[in-house]
Structure formats: C-alpha cells, structure tokens
Design a protein around this motif. Sequence first.
Motif, PDB file in Angstrom:
ATOM      1  N   ASP A 260       0.827  -1.205   0.000  1.00 36.77           N
ATOM      2  CA  ASP A 260       0.000   0.000   0.000  1.00 36.77           C
ATOM      3  C   ASP A 260       0.864   1.258   0.000  1.00 36.77           C
ATOM      4  O   ASP A 260       0.579   2.216  -0.719  1.00 36.77           O
TER       5      ASP A 260
ATOM      6  N   GLU B  12      -3.115   9.639 -16.702  1.00 36.45           N
ATOM      7  CA  GLU B  12      -3.606   8.318 -16.307  1.00 36.45           C
ATOM      8  C   GLU B  12      -2.593   7.726 -15.349  1.00 36.45           C
ATOM      9  O   GLU B  12      -1.424   7.580 -15.682  1.00 36.45           O
ATOM     10  N   ASN B  13      -3.054   7.414 -14.139  1.00 41.94           N
ATOM     11  CA  ASN B  13      -2.117   6.869 -13.161  1.00 41.94           C
ATOM     12  C   ASN B  13      -1.779   5.418 -13.518  1.00 41.94           C
ATOM     13  O   ASN B  13      -2.396   4.830 -14.400  1.00 41.94           O
ATOM     14  N   PRO B  14      -0.792   4.834 -12.849  1.00 39.73           N
ATOM     15  CA  PRO B  14      -0.374   3.471 -13.197  1.00 39.73           C
ATOM     16  C   PRO B  14      -1.472   2.413 -13.065  1.00 39.73           C
ATOM     17  O   PRO B  14      -1.343   1.319 -13.576  1.00 39.73           O
ATOM     18  N   TYR B  15      -2.571   2.757 -12.394  1.00 39.95           N
ATOM     19  CA  TYR B  15      -3.654   1.794 -12.200  1.00 39.95           C
ATOM     20  C   TYR B  15      -4.814   2.070 -13.148  1.00 39.95           C
ATOM     21  O   TYR B  15      -5.940   1.681 -12.891  1.00 39.95           O
ATOM     22  N   ARG B  16      -4.534   2.777 -14.248  1.00 37.41           N
ATOM     23  CA  ARG B  16      -5.491   3.054 -15.333  1.00 37.41           C
ATOM     24  C   ARG B  16      -6.684   3.911 -14.896  1.00 37.41           C
ATOM     25  O   ARG B  16      -7.755   3.796 -15.431  1.00 37.41           O
ATOM     26  N   GLN B  17      -6.474   4.759 -13.903  1.00 31.05           N
ATOM     27  CA  GLN B  17      -7.518   5.689 -13.477  1.00 31.05           C
ATOM     28  C   GLN B  17      -7.102   7.091 -13.920  1.00 31.05           C
ATOM     29  O   GLN B  17      -5.969   7.504 -13.692  1.00 31.05           O
TER      30      GLN B  17
ATOM     31  N   GLN C 117       1.731   7.096  -6.690  1.00 25.74           N
ATOM     32  CA  GLN C 117       0.707   8.095  -6.989  1.00 25.74           C
ATOM     33  C   GLN C 117       1.198   9.504  -6.653  1.00 25.74           C
ATOM     34  O   GLN C 117       0.940  10.447  -7.407  1.00 25.74           O
TER      35      GLN C 117
ATOM     36  N   LYS D 209       2.266   1.799  -3.452  1.00 21.35           N
ATOM     37  CA  LYS D 209       1.246   2.330  -4.360  1.00 21.35           C
ATOM     38  C   LYS D 209       1.044   3.827  -4.130  1.00 21.35           C
ATOM     39  O   LYS D 209       0.991   4.618  -5.074  1.00 21.35           O
ATOM     40  N   LYS D 210       0.946   4.233  -2.875  1.00 18.36           N
ATOM     41  CA  LYS D 210       0.757   5.647  -2.551  1.00 18.36           C
ATOM     42  C   LYS D 210       1.970   6.473  -2.970  1.00 18.36           C
ATOM     43  O   LYS D 210       1.831   7.600  -3.449  1.00 18.36           O
TER      44      LYS D 210
END
Length: 108
Positions: A34, A94-99, A41, A37-38
């Motif tokens: 986690d 687009e962030n690495p998680y496709r959002q 971002q 991931k943060k």
Amino acid sequence: MYKKDGNGFFLAEILLSLAAWLMVGGLMFPLIMDLSKKNLQLEEEQTAYYLLYEALIKEKVEGTPHLDEMMKRNGREYLLIWTDEEGKVCVKFENPYRQETSVCDRVQ
C-alpha cells in the motif's frame, strides 16, 4: 527432539517461532504494498503539479497563448488543458492503475 548435547530447541518452539514470523510477514506485506502504491501516486501528482505551474509561469512571463498540449515525462503522457471561461488550467494524466486523474489551478 534435542540435540545430542541437550541444549537444542524443541520442535514446538521452532514451529512457534516460524508461525510468529509468518504472521509478522503476513501483516507487513500488505502495508508495504500500500505504501508503495501511494508513493507512486504521489510521484505522478508531483510531476503533474510541476508541469502545471511550469505552464502557468510560462504564460505569465512570455504571454504564450492558451493552447492544449500533450507532454511526456518519465514515460507518461500528461495533457495540459486551458479553460478560458473559468480561468482554470488542468493537467490530466492516467495513473499506473489506469484511473484518469487531474490536478487544476486558477489562472491569476
């Protein structure tokens, strides 16, 4: 279950120790994932803010026209969008998680 000299560990103690390490690892691994991931971002948002303020400064100093443009940094594409009616400029990416994410600020 002892060594020959009688100073060894019981099998139960070894299994208990192993179970404790597995529990600690099982709790720490999701936390580390986690945080990773943060961190990713935050790096993306920091780059977007850098590009946003770079465009605002360029517009103030040089008086460049408000044109939408696509920029590429660190292998990612960032879209700079000028909104004249609201006096707002945004950077979408687009962030690495496709959002799709965007950061915005007002032109002053």
